[in-house]
Motif scaffolding. Structure first.
Motif, short mmCIF file in Angstrom:
data_model
loop_
_atom_site.label_atom_id
_atom_site.label_comp_id
_atom_site.label_asym_id
_atom_site.label_seq_id
_atom_site.Cartn_x
_atom_site.Cartn_y
_atom_site.Cartn_z
N ASP A 255 31.30 24.62 0.54
CA ASP A 255 32.11 24.72 -0.67
C ASP A 255 32.66 26.12 -0.84
OD1 ASP A 255 31.78 22.11 -1.52
OD2 ASP A 255 29.96 22.55 -2.62
N PHE A 256 33.95 26.20 -1.08
CA PHE A 256 34.57 27.47 -1.46
C PHE A 256 34.36 27.57 -2.96
CE2 PHE A 256 36.92 26.29 2.37
CZ PHE A 256 36.88 27.47 3.08
N ASP A 257 33.30 28.24 -3.37
CA ASP A 257 32.91 28.21 -4.78
C ASP A 257 32.86 29.57 -5.45
OD1 ASP A 257 30.66 29.22 -3.57
OD2 ASP A 257 29.27 27.91 -4.63
N CYS A 258 33.34 30.61 -4.78
CA CYS A 258 33.36 31.93 -5.41
C CYS A 258 34.46 32.78 -4.78
CB CYS A 258 32.00 32.63 -5.26
SG CYS A 258 31.58 33.12 -3.59
N ASP B 295 41.99 38.96 -7.23
CA ASP B 295 42.28 38.99 -5.80
C ASP B 295 40.99 39.18 -5.02
OD1 ASP B 295 44.92 38.92 -6.61
OD2 ASP B 295 45.36 40.98 -6.04
N GLY B 296 40.87 38.51 -3.89
CA GLY B 296 39.69 38.67 -3.05
C GLY B 296 39.66 37.61 -1.97
N TYR B 297 38.45 37.11 -1.67
CA TYR B 297 38.28 36.10 -0.63
C TYR B 297 37.44 34.95 -1.18
CZ TYR B 297 40.30 39.40 2.58
OH TYR B 297 41.17 40.26 3.19
N ALA B 298 37.98 33.73 -1.06
CA ALA B 298 37.25 32.53 -1.45
C ALA B 298 36.33 32.15 -0.30
CB ALA B 298 38.22 31.39 -1.75
N LEU B 299 35.06 31.94 -0.65
CA LEU B 299 34.08 31.58 0.38
C LEU B 299 32.93 30.81 -0.24
CD1 LEU B 299 31.68 33.94 -0.12
CD2 LEU B 299 33.37 35.31 1.07
N SER B 300 31.97 30.43 0.58
CA SER B 300 30.79 29.70 0.13
C SER B 300 29.70 30.67 -0.30
CB SER B 300 30.27 28.80 1.26
OG SER B 300 28.98 28.31 0.94
N VAL C 274 35.73 39.13 7.52
CA VAL C 274 35.28 39.74 6.28
C VAL C 274 33.76 39.86 6.36
CG1 VAL C 274 35.04 39.36 3.81
CG2 VAL C 274 37.19 38.83 4.92
N THR C 275 33.25 41.06 6.06
CA THR C 275 31.81 41.28 6.03
C THR C 275 31.35 41.37 4.58
OG1 THR C 275 31.93 42.49 8.12
CG2 THR C 275 29.96 42.84 6.79
N VAL C 276 30.39 40.53 4.21
CA VAL C 276 29.87 40.47 2.85
C VAL C 276 28.43 41.01 2.87
CG1 VAL C 276 29.37 38.97 0.88
CG2 VAL C 276 31.31 38.47 2.37
N PRO C 277 28.18 42.19 2.24
CA PRO C 277 26.87 42.84 2.35
C PRO C 277 25.85 42.46 1.27
CG PRO C 277 28.42 44.33 1.32
CD PRO C 277 29.17 43.07 1.65
N LYS C 278 26.21 41.53 0.37
CA LYS C 278 25.25 41.12 -0.67
C LYS C 278 25.55 39.70 -1.11
CE LYS C 278 27.86 43.12 -4.50
NZ LYS C 278 27.86 44.09 -5.58
N PRO C 279 24.56 39.02 -1.68
CA PRO C 279 24.77 37.63 -2.12
C PRO C 279 25.87 37.54 -3.18
CG PRO C 279 22.42 38.14 -2.08
CD PRO C 279 23.15 39.43 -1.87
N ALA C 280 26.62 36.47 -3.12
CA ALA C 280 27.63 36.16 -4.14
C ALA C 280 27.13 34.96 -4.94
CB ALA C 280 28.96 35.84 -3.48
N PRO D 11 34.21 29.97 7.48
CA PRO D 11 35.56 30.37 7.09
C PRO D 11 35.62 30.95 5.68
CG PRO D 11 35.30 28.04 6.73
CD PRO D 11 34.00 28.54 7.34
N CYS D 12 36.67 31.71 5.43
CA CYS D 12 37.02 32.14 4.07
C CYS D 12 38.54 32.15 4.00
CB CYS D 12 36.42 33.50 3.74
SG CYS D 12 37.15 34.89 4.60
#
Length: 178
Positions: free
Chosen positions: A121-124, A59-64, A142-148, A103-104
């Motif tokens: 691309d939604f790749d992670c 479970d989470g958020y699909a994003l680029s 959604v705030t992402v504080p580090k590279p995915a 978007p995510c």
């Protein structure tokens, strides 16, 4: 005096061959649900690939992932949540993008990843513990504080098996793959 190793092996193989012929002569057709514990008379091939789509491993958020490459705690990347998808859903094919905030999509374990949109691309899948969710004016961000990393928490399509892969080979014991 006991049997030699070679003679014992020959006897065991002969008995196994005799037993195999007994099983073959008593072949029957049954449903897949009743097949457990039986020996396959023929090789069984998969009619489909699985998973059919790239799916989320959690479970989470699909994003680029590319959008997060410069993300830090001081300069995080912000995404707008454009939908939610669960296992069994068809992949999102149209995700609105205003050109400013990427978007995510909230994604559940086993759900298909959204399709690519406008070179994004939604790749992670970034799991809940690694993000901050905020709601502003009825919209979620959604705030992402580090590279995915690319393919983070993502199961690629056809990685379990592909169409026409041998799933059970002739002579194998049929059992669940646990």
């Amino acid at each position: 005096m006991g049997l030699s190793y070679t003679e014992a092996t020959r006897l065991v193989e002969a008995e196994a061959h005799r037993k195999r012929n007994v099983f073959v002569s008593r072949a029957e057709t049954c449903s897949i649900y009743a097949a457990r514990g039986r020996i396959a008379r023929h090789t069984i091939y998969s009619p489909i690939s699985t998973p059919r789509f790239h799916t989320s491993a959690m479970d989470g958020y699909a994003l680029s992932s590319a959008t997060t490459k410069d993300a830090t705690v001081d300069y995080p990347r912000i995404f707008e949540v454009k939908g939610i998808t669960a296992a069994g859903d068809e992949p999102f094919t149209e995700v609105e993008h205003d050109g400013i905030i990427p978007p995510c999509v909230e994604i559940m374990t086993g759900a298909p990843f959204p399709k690519s949109i406008e070179q994004e691309d939604f790749d992670c899948c970034v799991h809940y513990e690694d993000i901050i969710v905020e709601e502003r004016s009825g919209r979620r961000f959604v705030t992402v504080p580090k590279p995915a990393k690319p393919n983070l928490n993502r199961r690629l399509a056809a990685t379990d098996f592909r169409t026409d892969d041998a799933i059970v080979k002739e002579g194998e014991l049929i059992h669940p793959n646990i």
